[in-house]
Design a protein around this motif. Structure first.
Motif, PDB file in Angstrom:
ATOM      1  N   ARG A   1     -55.958 -18.121 -22.892  1.00  0.00           N
ATOM      2  CA  ARG A   1     -56.651 -18.057 -24.187  1.00  0.00           C
ATOM      3  C   ARG A   1     -57.067 -19.449 -24.662  1.00  0.00           C
ATOM      4  N   ARG A   2     -56.283 -20.447 -24.374  1.00  0.00           N
ATOM      5  CA  ARG A   2     -56.684 -21.799 -24.741  1.00  0.00           C
ATOM      6  C   ARG A   2     -57.970 -22.209 -24.025  1.00  0.00           C
ATOM      7  N   ALA A   3     -58.173 -21.683 -22.821  1.00  0.00           N
ATOM      8  CA  ALA A   3     -59.379 -22.006 -22.060  1.00  0.00           C
ATOM      9  C   ALA A   3     -60.596 -21.239 -22.581  1.00  0.00           C
ATOM     10  N   GLU A   4     -60.379 -20.103 -23.216  1.00  0.00           N
ATOM     11  CA  GLU A   4     -61.494 -19.262 -23.643  1.00  0.00           C
ATOM     12  C   GLU A   4     -61.927 -19.537 -25.087  1.00  0.00           C
ATOM     13  N   VAL A   5     -60.967 -19.765 -25.981  1.00  0.00           N
ATOM     14  CA  VAL A   5     -61.280 -19.911 -27.408  1.00  0.00           C
ATOM     15  C   VAL A   5     -60.542 -21.121 -27.951  1.00  0.00           C
ATOM     16  N   GLY A   6     -60.880 -21.468 -29.205  1.00  0.00           N
ATOM     17  CA  GLY A   6     -60.149 -22.515 -29.889  1.00  0.00           C
ATOM     18  C   GLY A   6     -58.928 -21.929 -30.595  1.00  0.00           C
ATOM     19  N   ILE A   7     -57.870 -22.721 -30.723  1.00  0.00           N
ATOM     20  CA  ILE A   7     -56.616 -22.243 -31.320  1.00  0.00           C
ATOM     21  C   ILE A   7     -56.078 -23.322 -32.238  1.00  0.00           C
ATOM     22  N   ALA A   8     -55.669 -22.904 -33.441  1.00  0.00           N
ATOM     23  CA  ALA A   8     -54.977 -23.786 -34.383  1.00  0.00           C
ATOM     24  C   ALA A   8     -53.510 -23.365 -34.414  1.00  0.00           C
ATOM     25  N   GLY A   9     -52.601 -24.313 -34.205  1.00  0.00           N
ATOM     26  CA  GLY A   9     -51.175 -23.998 -34.154  1.00  0.00           C
ATOM     27  C   GLY A   9     -50.485 -24.744 -33.015  1.00  0.00           C
ATOM     28  N   PRO A  10     -49.299 -24.284 -32.688  1.00  0.00           N
ATOM     29  CA  PRO A  10     -48.651 -23.054 -33.177  1.00  0.00           C
ATOM     30  C   PRO A  10     -48.080 -23.213 -34.587  1.00  0.00           C
ATOM     31  N   TYR A  11     -48.247 -22.179 -35.392  1.00  0.00           N
ATOM     32  CA  TYR A  11     -47.661 -22.183 -36.733  1.00  0.00           C
ATOM     33  C   TYR A  11     -46.356 -21.399 -36.791  1.00  0.00           C
ATOM     34  N   LEU A  12     -46.045 -20.706 -35.682  1.00  0.00           N
ATOM     35  CA  LEU A  12     -44.818 -19.896 -35.654  1.00  0.00           C
ATOM     36  C   LEU A  12     -44.329 -19.794 -34.216  1.00  0.00           C
ATOM     37  N   VAL A  13     -43.004 -19.950 -34.041  1.00  0.00           N
ATOM     38  CA  VAL A  13     -42.373 -19.782 -32.727  1.00  0.00           C
ATOM     39  C   VAL A  13     -41.234 -18.806 -32.911  1.00  0.00           C
ATOM     40  N   ARG A  14     -41.221 -17.762 -32.100  1.00  0.00           N
ATOM     41  CA  ARG A  14     -40.179 -16.734 -32.221  1.00  0.00           C
ATOM     42  C   ARG A  14     -39.619 -16.435 -30.828  1.00  0.00           C
ATOM     43  N   PRO A  15     -38.341 -16.034 -30.770  1.00  0.00           N
ATOM     44  CA  PRO A  15     -37.766 -15.663 -29.469  1.00  0.00           C
ATOM     45  C   PRO A  15     -38.509 -14.473 -28.878  1.00  0.00           C
ATOM     46  N   ARG A  16     -38.696 -14.526 -27.558  1.00  0.00           N
ATOM     47  CA  ARG A  16     -39.394 -13.407 -26.927  1.00  0.00           C
ATOM     48  C   ARG A  16     -38.538 -12.158 -26.964  1.00  0.00           C
ATOM     49  N   ARG A  17     -37.204 -12.347 -26.772  1.00  0.00           N
ATOM     50  CA  ARG A  17     -36.250 -11.234 -26.883  1.00  0.00           C
ATOM     51  C   ARG A  17     -35.137 -11.673 -27.814  1.00  0.00           C
ATOM     52  N   ALA A  18     -34.633 -10.745 -28.557  1.00  0.00           N
ATOM     53  CA  ALA A  18     -33.568 -11.047 -29.512  1.00  0.00           C
ATOM     54  C   ALA A  18     -32.331 -11.556 -28.778  1.00  0.00           C
ATOM     55  N   GLY A  19     -31.753 -12.640 -29.268  1.00  0.00           N
ATOM     56  CA  GLY A  19     -30.561 -13.206 -28.677  1.00  0.00           C
ATOM     57  C   GLY A  19     -30.837 -14.136 -27.534  1.00  0.00           C
ATOM     58  N   ASN A  20     -32.096 -14.357 -27.164  1.00  0.00           N
ATOM     59  CA  ASN A  20     -32.423 -15.238 -26.063  1.00  0.00           C
ATOM     60  C   ASN A  20     -33.374 -16.320 -26.593  1.00  0.00           C
ATOM     61  N   PRO A  21     -32.792 -17.423 -27.089  1.00  0.00           N
ATOM     62  CA  PRO A  21     -33.650 -18.456 -27.686  1.00  0.00           C
ATOM     63  C   PRO A  21     -34.403 -19.283 -26.665  1.00  0.00           C
ATOM     64  N   VAL A  22     -34.136 -19.100 -25.398  1.00  0.00           N
ATOM     65  CA  VAL A  22     -34.792 -19.920 -24.383  1.00  0.00           C
ATOM     66  C   VAL A  22     -36.241 -19.492 -24.212  1.00  0.00           C
ATOM     67  N   GLU A  23     -36.461 -18.174 -24.086  1.00  0.00           N
ATOM     68  CA  GLU A  23     -37.808 -17.662 -23.927  1.00  0.00           C
ATOM     69  C   GLU A  23     -38.399 -17.412 -25.315  1.00  0.00           C
ATOM     70  N   THR A  24     -39.437 -18.092 -25.623  1.00  0.00           N
ATOM     71  CA  THR A  24     -40.057 -17.983 -26.952  1.00  0.00           C
ATOM     72  C   THR A  24     -41.550 -17.665 -26.808  1.00  0.00           C
ATOM     73  N   THR A  25     -42.097 -17.222 -27.927  1.00  0.00           N
ATOM     74  CA  THR A  25     -43.534 -16.927 -28.010  1.00  0.00           C
ATOM     75  C   THR A  25     -44.137 -17.762 -29.138  1.00  0.00           C
ATOM     76  N   GLU A  26     -45.210 -18.435 -28.823  1.00  0.00           N
ATOM     77  CA  GLU A  26     -45.904 -19.227 -29.824  1.00  0.00           C
ATOM     78  C   GLU A  26     -47.101 -18.428 -30.366  1.00  0.00           C
TER      79      GLU A  26
END
Length: 314
Positions: free
Chosen positions: A240-265
């Motif tokens: 998506r960074r290659a296709e469009v412009g992006i402002a952020g990340p404004y939020l980072v959340r764990p991809r799965r609950a209880g697993n802070p290593v894998e996150t989603t921006e």
């Protein structure tokens, strides 16, 4: 008729008898006192008509009772005036050109003075300021709105609203009822940040138009200009960074609950190549982080504990 009389041709009628008769009647009337008192019979009225079949025309009276002169027609007056101008040399081509130029200048000046008078009267009674004086030959070019340097911001300003491609995501962008019987509206953490962006761009957040889009069609709609921004859990990926412009990340959340290593921006999708818009949106997000608005909105829509905001990519 007399014939054989010297000096008189044959066939000539000589009114001798009538003259003698006339003299006799005159002498008889003079001798007779009764007939002398009788007036002579006037000649019959038709006598003059027989002797003078074409009477003389009436003579023109003199003095104040003289007949009025006939009025000349407008065409004759105009022709007389033109002949007078021609005699005086005013109908030469050079003089005609000078007269035309003078009439045009006088007409423009008269229109300018009349326009100023009307504008001043209108401003006096209509509460408008008087116009600034200027030359009647000045050209006034309509002012164009100043460009922001961003075609997307210019479109937003001209239409007076944002068009946002939205994807429903719990806590970030959800469609809920406004009250028990009111219409549905979007609410969430992303929608609260969107209101800050709308105000910074000079449009009313309440007039924002939301366009629900499937995940697979969001980038294409943004590239075609069908949306100004993409919100609602828009994950940041290398593709998506290659296709469009992006402002952020404004939020980072764990991809799965209880697993802070894998996150989603999460970021805000923008039209490709519009760096001015990306900088404006990034500045809004940075102010929200700096003044504590970001933390307050996080707690309101996503709950506690409130994490530290992620660093924004500039």
């Amino acid at each position: 008729m007399l014939s054989g009389v010297p000096g008189i041709r044959h066939g000539t009628v000589v009114p001798v008898r009538f003259a003698a008769l006339s003299n006799h009647q005159s002498s008889t009337r003079a001798d007779d006192p009764q007939r002398r008192a009788e007036p002579e019979d006037p000649a019959p009225d038709h006598y003059d008509a027989l002797v003078h079949p074409w009477p003389d025309p009436p003579r023109k009276p003199a003095g104040p009772n003289a007949w009025p002169r006939p009025e000349p027609s407008p065409g004759a007056r105009a022709w007389t005036a033109l002949r007078g101008l021609h005699r005086r040399g005013w109908l030469r081509p050079r003089r005609i050109g000078c007269l035309l130029v003078a009439f045009i200048v006088l007409g423009i000046a008269a229109l300018w003075v009349l326009g100023r008078t009307v504008d001043e009267v209108t401003g006096l009674f209509g509460g408008r300021p008087a116009p600034v004086a200027g030359s009647p030959f000045d050209l006034v070019v309509p002012a164009r709105p100043a460009s922001s340097g961003s075609p997307t911001i210019d479109r937003i300003t001209q239409r007076h609203k944002l068009i946002v491609g939205i994807h429903e995501t719990p806590g970030l962008a959800q469609l809920v009822l406004a009250g028990s019987t009111g219409p549905k509206k979007y609410t969430g953490f992303d929608i609260a940040l969107l209101e800050l962006i709308a105000r910074d761009l000079g449009v009313d957040p309440a007039s924002t138009s939301f366009k629900p889009l499937a995940v697979s069609s969001r980038e294409a709609a943004l590239s075609r200009g069908e949306a100004d921004l993409l919100l609602g859990g828009y994950e940041i990926t290398p593709q998506r960074r290659a296709e469009v412009g992006i402002a952020g990340p404004y939020l980072v959340r764990p991809r799965r609950a209880g697993n802070p290593v894998e996150t989603t921006e999460y970021g805000i999708g923008l039209p490709p190549g519009d760096e001015v818009l990306r900088e404006r949106v990034t500045a809004v997000l940075q102010r929200a982080i700096d003044d504590g608005t970001w933390a307050r909105l996080y707690g309101e829509y996503l709950g506690a504990p409130v994490p530290s905001p992620p660093p924004l990519a500039h």
